[in-house]
Design an enzyme around this catalytic site. Sequence first.
Site, PDB file in Angstrom:
ATOM      1  N   SER A 160       0.835  -1.197   0.000  1.00 40.27           N
ATOM      2  CA  SER A 160       0.000   0.000   0.000  1.00 40.27           C
ATOM      3  C   SER A 160       0.866   1.242   0.000  1.00 40.27           C
ATOM      4  O   SER A 160       1.941   1.264   0.608  1.00 40.27           O
ATOM      5  CB  SER A 160      -0.887   0.015   1.244  1.00 40.27           C
ATOM      6  OG  SER A 160      -1.507   1.278   1.375  1.00 40.27           O
ATOM      7  N   TYR A 173      -0.869  -0.540  10.037  1.00 38.51           N
ATOM      8  CA  TYR A 173      -1.128  -0.944   8.644  1.00 38.51           C
ATOM      9  C   TYR A 173       0.104  -0.686   7.775  1.00 38.51           C
ATOM     10  O   TYR A 173       0.532  -1.534   6.989  1.00 38.51           O
ATOM     11  CB  TYR A 173      -2.338  -0.151   8.138  1.00 38.51           C
ATOM     12  CG  TYR A 173      -2.764  -0.469   6.733  1.00 38.51           C
ATOM     13  CD1 TYR A 173      -3.351  -1.695   6.421  1.00 38.51           C
ATOM     14  CD2 TYR A 173      -2.608   0.461   5.709  1.00 38.51           C
ATOM     15  CE1 TYR A 173      -3.764  -1.977   5.125  1.00 38.51           C
ATOM     16  CE2 TYR A 173      -3.021   0.190   4.421  1.00 38.51           C
ATOM     17  CZ  TYR A 173      -3.595  -1.034   4.136  1.00 38.51           C
ATOM     18  OH  TYR A 173      -3.998  -1.310   2.851  1.00 38.51           O
ATOM     19  N   LYS A 177       2.345  -3.289   5.707  1.00 40.21           N
ATOM     20  CA  LYS A 177       2.437  -3.223   4.244  1.00 40.21           C
ATOM     21  C   LYS A 177       3.882  -2.993   3.775  1.00 40.21           C
ATOM     22  O   LYS A 177       4.266  -3.452   2.698  1.00 40.21           O
ATOM     23  CB  LYS A 177       1.512  -2.127   3.711  1.00 40.21           C
ATOM     24  CG  LYS A 177       0.025  -2.493   3.778  1.00 40.21           C
ATOM     25  CD  LYS A 177      -0.262  -3.845   3.132  1.00 40.21           C
ATOM     26  CE  LYS A 177      -1.710  -3.999   2.696  1.00 40.21           C
ATOM     27  NZ  LYS A 177      -1.980  -5.383   2.199  1.00 40.21           N
TER      28      LYS A 177
HETATM   29  P1  NAD Z   1     -11.632  -5.792   1.897  1.00 42.08           P
HETATM   30  O1  NAD Z   1     -11.799  -5.717   3.376  1.00 42.08           O
HETATM   31  O2  NAD Z   1     -12.841  -5.608   1.050  1.00 42.08           O
HETATM   32  O3  NAD Z   1     -10.948  -7.165   1.483  1.00 42.08           O
HETATM   33  C1  NAD Z   1     -10.056  -7.877   2.308  1.00 42.08           C
HETATM   34  C2  NAD Z   1     -10.586  -9.279   2.472  1.00 42.08           C
HETATM   35  O4  NAD Z   1      -9.658 -10.045   3.248  1.00 42.08           O
HETATM   36  C3  NAD Z   1     -11.929  -9.311   3.208  1.00 42.08           C
HETATM   37  O5  NAD Z   1     -12.904  -9.944   2.388  1.00 42.08           O
HETATM   38  C4  NAD Z   1     -11.649 -10.096   4.477  1.00 42.08           C
HETATM   39  O6  NAD Z   1     -12.708 -10.925   4.900  1.00 42.08           O
HETATM   40  C5  NAD Z   1     -10.420 -10.905   4.090  1.00 42.08           C
HETATM   41  N1  NAD Z   1      -9.618 -11.315   5.247  1.00 42.08           N
HETATM   42  C6  NAD Z   1      -9.313 -10.575   6.348  1.00 42.08           C
HETATM   43  N2  NAD Z   1      -8.570 -11.293   7.203  1.00 42.08           N
HETATM   44  C7  NAD Z   1      -8.382 -12.521   6.628  1.00 42.08           C
HETATM   45  C8  NAD Z   1      -7.680 -13.701   7.009  1.00 42.08           C
HETATM   46  N3  NAD Z   1      -7.024 -13.755   8.182  1.00 42.08           N
HETATM   47  N4  NAD Z   1      -7.689 -14.758   6.169  1.00 42.08           N
HETATM   48  C9  NAD Z   1      -8.349 -14.713   4.982  1.00 42.08           C
HETATM   49  N5  NAD Z   1      -9.048 -13.622   4.581  1.00 42.08           N
HETATM   50  C10 NAD Z   1      -9.054 -12.540   5.385  1.00 42.08           C
HETATM   51  O7  NAD Z   1     -10.520  -4.706   1.501  1.00 42.08           O
HETATM   52  P2  NAD Z   1      -9.990  -4.214   0.093  1.00 42.08           P
HETATM   53  O8  NAD Z   1     -10.082  -2.747   0.126  1.00 42.08           O
HETATM   54  O9  NAD Z   1     -10.575  -4.978  -1.034  1.00 42.08           O
HETATM   55  O10 NAD Z   1      -8.432  -4.588   0.239  1.00 42.08           O
HETATM   56  C11 NAD Z   1      -7.818  -5.708  -0.383  1.00 42.08           C
HETATM   57  C12 NAD Z   1      -6.315  -5.628  -0.204  1.00 42.08           C
HETATM   58  O11 NAD Z   1      -5.809  -4.435  -0.824  1.00 42.08           O
HETATM   59  C13 NAD Z   1      -5.870  -5.554   1.265  1.00 42.08           C
HETATM   60  O12 NAD Z   1      -4.651  -6.242   1.426  1.00 42.08           O
HETATM   61  C14 NAD Z   1      -5.652  -4.063   1.467  1.00 42.08           C
HETATM   62  O13 NAD Z   1      -4.778  -3.811   2.534  1.00 42.08           O
HETATM   63  C15 NAD Z   1      -5.091  -3.680   0.132  1.00 42.08           C
HETATM   64  N6  NAD Z   1      -5.225  -2.256  -0.170  1.00 42.08           N
HETATM   65  C16 NAD Z   1      -6.434  -1.738  -0.453  1.00 42.08           C
HETATM   66  C17 NAD Z   1      -6.540  -0.391  -0.755  1.00 42.08           C
HETATM   67  C18 NAD Z   1      -7.844   0.212  -1.142  1.00 42.08           C
HETATM   68  O14 NAD Z   1      -7.839   1.396  -1.507  1.00 42.08           O
HETATM   69  N7  NAD Z   1      -8.947  -0.523  -1.109  1.00 42.08           N
HETATM   70  C19 NAD Z   1      -5.407   0.424  -0.715  1.00 42.08           C
HETATM   71  C20 NAD Z   1      -4.175  -0.143  -0.426  1.00 42.08           C
HETATM   72  C21 NAD Z   1      -4.101  -1.495  -0.174  1.00 42.08           C
END
Ligand code: NAD
Length: 311
Positions: A160, A173, A177
């Site tokens: 991230s 976080y 990351k």
């Molecule tokens: P999200 O919460 O919709 O998706 C994350 C998923 O991971 C969830 O469905 C959750 O149930 C699952 N999860 C959590 N803990 C778990 C575990 N121990 N085992 C298995 N599954 C587990 O979030 P998102 O926004 O879709 O993010 C997806 C990825 O992208 C994450 O790693 C997040 O940190 C990263 N990210 C997202 C953004 C953004 O803007 N959305 C920005 C930077 C990084």
Amino acid sequence: QHKEVITMTGISFEGRVAIVTGAGGGLGRAHALDLAARGAKVVVNDLGGSIAGTGGGTAMADQVVKEITAAGGEAVANYDSVATPEGGKAVVRAALDAFGTVDVLINNAGNIRNAPFTELTPEAIESLLAVHVKGAFYVTQPAFEVMRDKGYGRIVFTSSAAGIFGSPEQANYAAAKGAVLGLANVVALEGAPHGIRVNTVLPAAGGRMAADMNPDTLVGMPTTPAHFEPEMVTALASYLASEANPYNHEAFSIARGRYARVFIGVTEGHHVPFDAPVATAEDIAAHIDRIRDQDGYHVPGSMIEEFSLIP
Ligand code: NAD
């Protein structure tokens, strides 16, 4: 229908087996749907809990499997937590049991618990490190073994901008990351001789996490319309996960409709001649502009390369 898309774009996952962690919603769901539409057999892993990583359930992963199969694709659900060695092994075993191998792993599962630095509880720190960092270790280790033995693999880690560039009230976080990128750097070097290519995405798009920010920390964030669809991130993830991707050990940002490489560079710096006395703090002060000068920087491909670039 799927075959047409594949022919048009040239990016096919026909005959490939993919694991997407945290694929019950957000970005992971979009990754799983796209890989499946392009012919991959997909393990849809999701613990099915809250955004903080608490609770669990089967509904989220099941729903995505349903969507894939309804569209004519192949997928199985897996509900294990990525955060333990047993969980990580079970995720990979689900792929082996259902489809016989693993070609692609997208480490996407994550949780979030934002708070000002001094208010982060031990639990908020440990749970983030557990899911993002340990989760990436424990799923990737058994998947890497399968890929190494077959001489082919594609791994995509999810870091991230918060971790690489900083973001207030996200120290847990960001630390997690940042660690993910460090892990990816080494898995990339160890995977290279075995045909395994390992890259990292830094997404900004409409998953659950993007909505969970303190507005005060977002002062200065542009508010003009920009692409925020999870599929924008998926385009990059699918490319990196494909056989067509020739790159290894790189990181890419996708934000506000812009795709760009992210790298860590080293400046040319100030050299102390071998026969000169050891530097002092005053010598550093005298040369600090040269040390910080970004003209002529290098982007080393490894620690050894960094050191060997020094004349
Ligand atoms: P999200 O919460 O919709 O998706 C994350 C998923 O991971 C969830 O469905 C959750 O149930 C699952 N999860 C959590 N803990 C778990 C575990 N121990 N085992 C298995 N599954 C587990 O979030 P998102 O926004 O879709 O993010 C997806 C990825 O992208 C994450 O790693 C997040 O940190 C990263 N990210 C997202 C953004 C953004 O803007 N959305 C920005 C930077 C990084």
